[in-house]
Design an enzyme around this catalytic site. Structure first.
Site, short mmCIF file in Angstrom:
data_model
loop_
_atom_site.label_atom_id
_atom_site.label_comp_id
_atom_site.label_asym_id
_atom_site.label_seq_id
_atom_site.Cartn_x
_atom_site.Cartn_y
_atom_site.Cartn_z
N HIS A 1 -1.12 -2.95 -7.32
CA HIS A 1 -1.83 -2.55 -6.12
C HIS A 1 -3.33 -2.67 -6.33
O HIS A 1 -3.92 -1.91 -7.10
CB HIS A 1 -1.44 -1.11 -5.74
CG HIS A 1 -2.02 -0.66 -4.45
ND1 HIS A 1 -2.57 0.58 -4.24
CD2 HIS A 1 -2.18 -1.33 -3.27
CE1 HIS A 1 -3.01 0.68 -3.01
NE2 HIS A 1 -2.79 -0.46 -2.40
N SER B 1 0.82 -1.21 0.00
CA SER B 1 0.00 0.00 0.00
C SER B 1 0.84 1.25 0.00
O SER B 1 0.37 2.32 -0.37
CB SER B 1 -0.85 0.05 1.27
OG SER B 1 -1.71 -1.02 1.36
N GLU C 1 -3.62 -0.37 -9.55
CA GLU C 1 -2.51 0.54 -9.86
C GLU C 1 -1.31 -0.31 -10.26
O GLU C 1 -0.90 -1.20 -9.50
CB GLU C 1 -2.17 1.40 -8.63
CG GLU C 1 -3.28 2.39 -8.29
CD GLU C 1 -2.99 3.23 -7.05
OE1 GLU C 1 -3.40 4.40 -7.02
OE2 GLU C 1 -2.36 2.72 -6.09
N ASN D 1 -3.77 5.94 -2.45
CA ASN D 1 -3.47 6.02 -1.01
C ASN D 1 -2.83 7.34 -0.60
O ASN D 1 -2.94 7.74 0.57
CB ASN D 1 -2.59 4.85 -0.58
CG ASN D 1 -3.40 3.59 -0.40
OD1 ASN D 1 -4.64 3.63 -0.43
ND2 ASN D 1 -2.73 2.46 -0.24
#
Ligand code: CAA
Ligand code: NAD
Length: 309
Positions: A165, A144, A177, A215
């Site tokens: 991701h 993350s 991602e 994130n």
């Protein structure tokens, strides 16, 4: 699901998509994310080995995958329960489990890691697997918040290393991602983009920057919500309601923190704080630290900011 190495890929249906390059995958970590990734890969006709530290954990992962497939089958085959059972059975046959990553990666095209959010643990894992995996095998991390470059440097295959991701819950969230480092080859990056599409996901290209795209925005927002509550500016229930009804978010920040896992959220914010201690967005939260110290990790342990049955 069997306790063996890769099975032959079974054709699920004419609509099942399979990446030409990546067919056999090893997912390391059978928690929230790893189980979801294994489920989606198996559902799209890939052969998956799911690896974790114990058989008990893997049994829980299998149960999670089966429960999620039941929810999907219930909708997809509302009037045909037998077809629903067949659908689930076919997908489960594409997933094997193992507690020994070294012994299963010899026939894999992609090793995708979704273990604890800790740089050294991830480096140890990939550094160890580097000598067991074939030359062509791509390594990818679902981290993350950690730099992909720092994880890739533990191996001798930086050109065949990238980030993939996924988002929680993996079966429902459409985005992946795809992260390239300066060392990731074009061939590897293209293979990861293609693989994401073969999973039925929408990929976006990311550079190896902290938090990538989602994130970097989402985590400071969630921690800012905790700070608002710590300052006694609003109850967690009101803040959640406000963001759902006032901003149209599907979950409020406290619900989402519990859903992501408070341990994972703390690892992310602590890691960024260590690298950039002056940035107030990355300041640690006493309330988050307290809950994690008490073992209240969110939905997965039955209690976080809220209690769950
Ligand atoms: N597997 C299969 N199906 C599922 C499921 C799962 N795990 N979870 C929910 N569903 C299905 C349900 O069966 C339900 O279908 P029906 O209504 O037709 O029965 C449908 O999805 C909706 O589920 P719910 O009614 O339980 O809940 P909901 O409408 O609130 O949707 C949600 C659930 C999709 C999770 C939604 O609340 C949401 O989008 N929340 C935000 C999630 C989010 O932001 N994720 C990103 C987290 S950050 C991250 O992942 C990155 C990181 O690195 C930390
Ligand atoms: P989790 O705690 O649910 O699961 C982690 C699993 O990894 C556990 O089952 C644990 O036993 C296993 N594990 C730990 N070390 C291992 C090792 N050396 N070998 C094999 N298995 C090992 O965590 P999670 O929420 O699934 O997160 C996993 C990764 O995905 C983390 O890097 C996290 O940052 C990232 N991520 C999490 C979310 C989320 O919403 N939770 C979303 C996207 C990415």
């Amino acid at each position: 699901m069997a306790f063996v190495t890769h099975r032959a890929v079974r054709s699920l249906s004419s609509s099942a998509v399979r990446s030409a390059a990546i067919q056999h995958i090893t997912v390391i970590g059978g928690g929230l994310m790893g189980a979801g990734i294994a489920q989606v890969a198996a559902s799209t006709g890939h052969s998956v080995v799911l690896v974790d530290q114990s058989e008990d954990i893997l049994k829980k992962s299998q149960k999670g995958i089966e429960d999620s497939l039941k929810r999907i089958a219930k909708k997809k085959f509302a009037d045909k329960p037998e077809a629903g059972s067949e659908f689930i059975e076919k997908i489960l046959k594409n997933v094997s489990i193992s507690t020994d990553a070294g012994s299963v990666v010899h026939s894999t095209d992609l090793v995708l890691e979704a273990i604890v959010e800790n740089l050294q643990v991830k480096r140890d894992l990939f550094g160890g697997l580097d000598k067991f995996a074939p030359e062509h095998t791509i390594f990818a991390s679902n981290t993350s918040s950690l730099p992909i470059t720092d994880i890739a440097n533990s191996t001798s295959r930086q050109d065949r290393f990238g980030g993939l991701h996924f988002f929680n819950p993996v079966p429902l969230m459409k985005l992946v991602e795809v992260i390239r480092t300066p060392m990731t080859s074009q061939k590897t990056f293209s293979a990861l983009l293609e693989f994401s599409k073969a999973l039925g996901k929408q990929p976006v290209s990311c550079k190896d920057t902290p938090g990538f795209l989602v994130n970097r925005l989402l985590v400071p927002y969630m921690v800012e919500a905790i700070r608002l509550h710590e300052r006694d500016h609003g109850s967690k229930e009101d803040i959640d309601l406000a963001m759902k009804l006032g901003a149209g978010y599907p979950m409020g920040p406290f619900e989402l923190l519990d859903y992501v896992g408070l341990d994972t959220s703390k690892f992310i914010i602590d890691g960024w704080h260590e690298k950039d201690p002056e940035n107030p967005l990355f300041a640690p939260s006493p309330l988050l630290n307290k809950l994690v110290a008490e073992g209240k990790l969110g939905k997965k342990t039955g209690e976080g900011f809220y209690k769950y049955k």
